[in-house]
Design a protein around this motif. Structure first.
Motif, PDB file in Angstrom:
ATOM      1  N   UNK A  83     -21.400  16.622  -1.466  1.00  0.00           N
ATOM      2  CA  UNK A  83     -21.485  17.555  -2.558  1.00  0.00           C
ATOM      3  C   UNK A  83     -20.254  17.327  -3.372  1.00  0.00           C
ATOM      4  N   UNK A  84     -19.015  17.164  -2.645  1.00  0.00           N
ATOM      5  CA  UNK A  84     -17.788  16.984  -3.335  1.00  0.00           C
ATOM      6  C   UNK A  84     -17.503  15.784  -3.895  1.00  0.00           C
ATOM      7  N   UNK A  85     -18.697  14.789  -3.984  1.00  0.00           N
ATOM      8  CA  UNK A  85     -18.541  13.546  -4.536  1.00  0.00           C
ATOM      9  C   UNK A  85     -17.913  12.517  -3.752  1.00  0.00           C
ATOM     10  N   UNK A  86     -17.503  12.762  -2.575  1.00  0.00           N
ATOM     11  CA  UNK A  86     -16.789  11.774  -1.664  1.00  0.00           C
ATOM     12  C   UNK A  86     -18.103  11.064  -1.090  1.00  0.00           C
ATOM     13  N   UNK A  87     -18.134   9.563  -1.262  1.00  0.00           N
ATOM     14  CA  UNK A  87     -18.912   8.738  -0.817  1.00  0.00           C
ATOM     15  C   UNK A  87     -18.803   8.203   0.559  1.00  0.00           C
ATOM     16  N   UNK A  88     -19.561   7.924   1.675  1.00  0.00           N
ATOM     17  CA  UNK A  88     -19.259   7.714   2.937  1.00  0.00           C
ATOM     18  C   UNK A  88     -20.145   5.964   2.748  1.00  0.00           C
ATOM     19  N   UNK A 123     -14.174   6.291   3.154  1.00  0.00           N
ATOM     20  CA  UNK A 123     -14.736   7.232   2.364  1.00  0.00           C
ATOM     21  C   UNK A 123     -14.182   6.875   1.072  1.00  0.00           C
ATOM     22  N   UNK A 124     -14.850   6.930  -0.073  1.00  0.00           N
ATOM     23  CA  UNK A 124     -14.679   6.511  -1.349  1.00  0.00           C
ATOM     24  C   UNK A 124     -14.732   7.728  -2.302  1.00  0.00           C
ATOM     25  N   UNK A 125     -13.925   8.071  -3.225  1.00  0.00           N
ATOM     26  CA  UNK A 125     -14.171   9.060  -4.006  1.00  0.00           C
ATOM     27  C   UNK A 125     -12.901   9.454  -4.773  1.00  0.00           C
TER      28      UNK A 125
END
Length: 120
Positions: free
Chosen positions: A95-100, A118-120
């Motif tokens: 939800x906070x925009x961090x991508x796995x 983790x990308x974001x």
């Protein structure tokens, strides 16, 4: 109440200890701590990987290695001969925009390993 902390060691059965030492140490570049008979130990950023020559487990756990840049790690490991199931791909967006992001590959015994970031 007991509070569990970080994983201290992960055990994984392998069919050939020397082949596993060559792969985990030589190909993946994990620091080799020591080998004792049919047992070998590596450091995975503070978590100890314990390999034992034993075919007893048919479904060992997947080991997930954190990397800073998944594309660079993927490219470097492929250059070392690692055969990935597919390129790094998005697994989940928080939800906070961090991508796995993850990419999976087998060890010499066909057990799954993965790189993750983790990308974001």
């Amino acid at each position: 109440m007991v509070q569990l902390g970080a994983i201290g060691q992960i055990a994984r059965p392998v069919s050939d200890i020397q082949q596993a030492v060559d792969f985990y140490g030589g190909v993946l570049g994990l620091p080799h701590l020591y080998t004792f008979g049919d047992l070998a130990f590596f450091d995975c950023g503070g978590t100890r990987l314990f390999l034992s020559a034993n075919e007893g487990s048919e479904n060992p756990s997947i080991l997930y290695f954190r990397v800073d840049d998944i594309q660079t790690a993927y490219d470097e490991l492929r250059a070392r001969g690692v055969e990935f199931e597919q390129a790094p791909h998005l697994i989940h967006k928080h939800d906070n925009g961090i991508e796995e992001w993850m990419a999976f590959f087998p060890d010499p015994d066909g057990h799954l390993l993965a790189i993750m970031a983790q990308v974001g």
